[in-house]
Structures are given as C-alpha cells and as structure tokens.
Motif scaffolding. Structure first.
Motif, mmCIF file in Angstrom:
data_model
loop_
_atom_site.group_PDB
_atom_site.id
_atom_site.type_symbol
_atom_site.label_atom_id
_atom_site.label_comp_id
_atom_site.label_asym_id
_atom_site.label_seq_id
_atom_site.Cartn_x
_atom_site.Cartn_y
_atom_site.Cartn_z
ATOM 1 N N LEU A 1 0.749 -1.084 -0.126
ATOM 2 C CA LEU A 1 0.088 0.126 -0.110
ATOM 3 C C LEU A 1 0.873 1.066 -0.007
ATOM 4 O O LEU A 1 0.275 2.352 -0.404
ATOM 5 N N GLU B 1 -1.667 7.322 -3.753
ATOM 6 C CA GLU B 1 -2.778 7.265 -2.955
ATOM 7 C C GLU B 1 -3.898 6.697 -3.589
ATOM 8 O O GLU B 1 -4.247 7.338 -4.684
ATOM 9 N N GLY B 2 -4.491 5.761 -2.932
ATOM 10 C CA GLY B 2 -5.671 5.062 -3.483
ATOM 11 C C GLY B 2 -5.616 3.848 -4.551
ATOM 12 O O GLY B 2 -6.571 3.487 -5.204
ATOM 13 N N LYS B 3 -4.120 3.765 -4.509
ATOM 14 C CA LYS B 3 -3.883 2.458 -5.498
ATOM 15 C C LYS B 3 -3.164 1.457 -4.509
ATOM 16 O O LYS B 3 -2.706 1.737 -3.271
ATOM 17 N N LEU C 1 -7.281 0.539 -5.025
ATOM 18 C CA LEU C 1 -7.078 -0.039 -3.424
ATOM 19 C C LEU C 1 -8.536 -0.663 -3.352
ATOM 20 O O LEU C 1 -9.683 0.084 -3.432
ATOM 21 N N SER D 1 -11.354 -2.967 -0.796
ATOM 22 C CA SER D 1 -11.673 -3.283 0.386
ATOM 23 C C SER D 1 -10.806 -4.790 0.982
ATOM 24 O O SER D 1 -10.370 -5.367 0.097
#
Lengths: 331, 331
Positions: free
Chosen positions: A192, A209-211, A229, A231
């Motif tokens: 992450l 961010e977000g990947k 990204l 769950s």
C-alpha cells in the motif's frame, strides 16, 4: 527521513548490538560482526541450522535464531546479501560434526554467496547442504517456479527444520523436511506504500494514494499489477485465490497460515485482513491448522501485508507443535 | 488513506472477529461484542483480571488476555473508551466468586466508565477493585503524578498481576502488586510522525520532517516540546533521563525495560534505540533485568517509540518469571 538512527551506514551494526544486549541467549560471533549465533551452538549431536540474507526484514532473519530454531544467521546490509565469508563463518560456528543445513530465500546474491561458502566449508571437511525458499508466487510464473523469490514462507521452513534437527535427525532428514515445506508453501504480498532504505533516505518506489500493488516483492520489486485500492474483503479474496490456485489446494485439505505485516501496517488491520482470509478459506471448505498473524518478515517501513499458506500433513503438524523459542516465534 | 479495511466504522468489530478466529483460546462474549475473554474464564478460585480501553493500541489491550495474564478486556472504538456496560459485562464474565481486579490506563473516559461499572457490579454482589496506570511522565508534572496517563507500563502491571492471581492470591493481594508496578514504573514517548484514525481519514496531528515530539501521548497528545530530530544516541539519553530522574533511580538499582514501537517504526530501529538506551543505563551503573523490545502498546500507524522502566525487587522479579501465554507476551 524520520528515523531512530545514528549513522545510516552503521544501522545494521547498531541493531545487532541492540539485539545482543536484549537477548541473553544470542551473541555476535567474535570473528565476524555480521554473524549472530545462539550462544549454546554448536549443539552436540545436532545438525547446525543457518539462514541469512539482507537486513530490513526484521524479525527475519536474526529473530529466528533460538531454542529449537536456527543456530546462526549471516546478516547482510539493508536489502543486500551477506558476503560468502559471513555464511562461511556462520556455518563453521554451528557445526558439531553432524553437518549444517542452510535454509535461505531465493535471491541472486544470497544464492551465489551461499554456494561459495558451501565450497569453502567442503575444503575444511564440513558438509553443508541447502534449501532455497521460493514461496512468492508473484515473482515468476508457475512453469519456472524455481526462479521465485523466498518471502515469509521461510518462517515455516525454519520452524519445521528446527524441530526436526532438535529431535536428532540427520542432515539429509532435515533437508528433506525443509524442502517439503518449500514444496508445500506459497505466499503473495500486497503493498500500500513504499519503504525507505536508511542509507538512501528516500522511498525506493512509489504507490499512488488510492492504489495498491498486488504481488509486490519484499524489496519493492514490481508486482503483478497496480490497481485501485480495494476493500480488505476483496484483497483477501484475491490473495487467497493467488496462493490456493497456485498450490492447487482442494476442498477438505488443511493449511497453516501466516499473515505478516510488512513493517508499518497497524496490527489491527492484519487481523481485519485475517478475518476475511479465514472466511474466504472457509467458503472453499479448506481447513486451517496453525495461524500466525503479526510482523514475521517485514520490509523496513513498507505498508502492506503478505499471506503465506502451507499444505499440512501429519509430519508437518507434529513439527509445528514442537516447542520453540526465538525473538520472532515462540511455541 | 492506505488501509486494509472494509468500512472504517466497523474496523474494531472486524479486528475482533479476526482475533477470535486466529486465537482459539479467546472468544467474543456472546452478550457483548465489545468484550473479548479467555474461553477458560471464569477460572475457579482465581481472582478475575480485566483491562480495557480504546482500540488502535494493538496488541494492547486484547493481546494481553491469555494464560496467567488477563481474563477479559472491554474493547472501545479507536482511541475512545469502552462504555460502562462493556466493562460491566467483562467483569461479570470472569468472576468466579473471588472478585475482579480492573487494571487500566488513566484516561477520563475509562475512569468514568470503570467506576460506573464497578458500582453496577456492587449492586449484583460482585466485588471489583481497580488500579490505574499512570506511567507517562510527560502528561503531568511530578507533583500531580496521579493525573498522568497510562501507556506501555500497563504491560508490566498485567504480567505481574496475572502471575500473582494465578498463584491463588486474594483480590487485595493482586491489587497490591498491581499498584506496586504502577508506583515503580515510568514511561516516555517520542513521536516522529502522526497517525490516522480510520474513521477520520487524515492525520490527527502533524510533525514536520526533521522534527520530533518529545513526550508525545499515545493519541497524539502534545508532548513536552518539539525539537530537531536527534540521533538515536541523543534521543536515548533524553528518554533515559526523563524516566530515571522521575523515578529517582540510583546507581546499583535494577530495572526491567520495555522499548515499544508505536506502530509504524521498523523493528530494526527499536533495537538501534535499545542499544543506546542500554549504554545510557550502563553509564549510570543501573542494572537491567528483563528486556522487551517490539510492538507492545502502539498508536495505529504512528512512527515513534516508548521507553518504559520498572524498578525491580525480588517479588516483581519472581512474578515476571512466571509462565504466561498471550498474543502480546509469552514467558
């Protein structure tokens, strides 16, 4: 770089001194300050067990030296192999005349240095055999699985071989069970965020961010793909599929499982992830034997997690149950 | 926010389910899904031991439920106290007729809820006494040390009281040794970067690159001062001075020591720091008994470390040596 460090070039030496002070059962080898050994080793009538590799993966590898675990490790600089001399000194320091098993992860530098050290020992009449962990399914296709890297699967290898050696097994028997763990073990990592090598001072790769990077390596080696990204539940599903499919695990089989943080991941989230991994395995009617959740093999301050599975049988179950005591694992 | 999470509002529930699945000796209380207990509790003829507090400090508090450790914990949302009902349910679930000791850290919400729950138990004829950990020297001056917060010092309190209770001690005896650990224990934290509460999604405070916050609290409470980031050696010197001076430790006395990461700190650096802490204590001719280095009480993904010291005597030494088995600590 926000770090507890004196000089980045001596971070490994300082860490080793700290471990030696904190753990009375361990000592830095007087002849080589990049070898950490069990004070009690060599242990009479026992095969010596050695691992080694680059630093930055703590508690691996040092943390698995202990009672009925490894007898010594060769300690490299951050993310780089120890030299052949360190492996050689580690081998020689734990041989009680029963030979030495070197159980390490598959990386080019470690491979080369272990083989050189094995030859050096042979010249001295000390027999060293080795097993190379190749559990990371993302690092090479199944057809060339011998090229895969070793990651958290080493923990099962060291535990199983440590137990076997403590029972007085021969070198060949220890090598056989260690190789069996490699054959039965698969791992996959999800990253992450990046990590920073202290001597470099900036992240050695980047994740937006977000990947997330699915299948990332333990040194930031590129994974299978970068994606949005997901769950925890969806990540767990993909991780389970990657390792279970590769190992061809069928319903009613039994696995042991490690969920290891990569260094900066809160323990809370490792259990959130394990909750979904367990559900996913249950849904496939796969049984679970031993479970380890925590920081077992890390990558400095990388945010991410690794899933490791090992197909169980009676022999592996019994060996995992044997008492063991090390910084990284106690049974 | 780079996280392994399904829904931030249910991260605590998901974590608890994961822990229950990973640890066969534990169970979520059927009447209250914010209480985790040892399946074996209540244990006949034994005083029940309970702690509790906000989540995000894993392995605290849940991770100290175990054999000869705590019997149950009340689990709050991230960084917030469990309600009185959770403490009450935890108390009632572990009472075997010998009373219950509640051993928790000093925060306003926990204090209020524990006291309400104690009163509720009294109405049911169950005696609960409590001890409040106040080890964080930075959170209030020495003159008002009863106002200080509890941080990693709780680990010594739970271990010592767990051992004492397992030997069949009365409630008053358990309370006495728990209070003794509080009297003899001091801690100090250093923060290098912030942490992010999952439901908030952004850091709840800020530390500039190149700075450090000396004396930071476990939820990012402001420390004693912000200063330029120092070397590990200089940080160790300041940390040792803060706790040793406050506890008035003299030469030839003996301490046990915890160096706990706050969540995102590489294990390598905790040992670098311990190496310098040990040197600093040696320079003061202070002896060291037990040493714990690792993630014992964390603050989500905060980068930082806490030093905890406890002044030892024969009784505390013997109780720390008693066998124990929990997620967070095994002896």
């Amino acid at each position: 770089m926000q770090r507890f460090v004196n000089h980045a070039d001596f971070i490994v030496e300082d860490m080793m001194k700290g471990i030696e002070k904190a753990r009375p059962e361990l000592e830095i080898l007087s002849e080589n300050d990049h070898v950490m050994k069990l004070k009690a080793a060599p242990i009479a009538s026992k095969v010596g067990l050695v691992s080694g590799g680059g630093s930055g993966h703590e508690p691996a590898f040092l943390g698995y030296v202990g009672h009925q675990m490894l007898d010594a490790v060769a300690v490299g600089e951050v993310f780089s192999s120890p030299p052949a001399q360190a492996f050689y000194d580690a081998f020689m320091s734990v041989d009680s005349g029963n030979g030495v098993a070197c159980l390490f992860g598959n990386y080019a530098g470690d491979n080369m240095n272990v083989k050189m050290a094995v030859d050096m020992c042979l010249d001295e009449g000390v027999e060293v055999k080795y097993v190379v962990a190749t559990d990371d399914v993302s690092s090479s296709p199944k057809e060339t699985k011998e090229k895969r890297h070793g990651i958290a699967g080493g923990v099962f290898m060291w535990k199983v071989a440590g137990a076997k050696a403590s029972q007085g097994a021969t070198l060949d028997e220890v090598i056989r069970v260690a190789q069996k763990t490699v054959n039965q073990t698969r791992s996959i990592c999800v990253g992450l965020s990046s990590c920073t090598i202290p001597a470099v001072g900036k992240p050695n790769f980047h994740i937006d961010e977000g990947k997330m990077e699915f299948g990332i390596g333990h040194h930031g080696e590129p994974g299978m793909h970068v994606e949005d990204l997901k769950s925890a539940k969806d990540i767990a599903k993909d991780m389970v599929k990657a390792v279970v499919d590769d190992l061809e695990v069928k319903a009613d089989e039994t696995l042991s499982v490690i969920v290891s943080g990569l260094g900066a991941t809160p323990i809370m989230e490792l259990y959130v992830l394990y909750n979904d991994i367990e559900s996913e395995l249950q849904a496939r009617n796969i049984n679970i034997d031993k479970v380890l959740v925590g920081n077992y093999v890390t990558s400095l301050d990388m945010n991410g997690a690794a899933l490791t599975i090992m197909r169980m049988d009676d022999e592996l179950h019994e060996l995992l149950e044997v008492e063991a005591d090390s910084m990284g694992l106690r049974v």
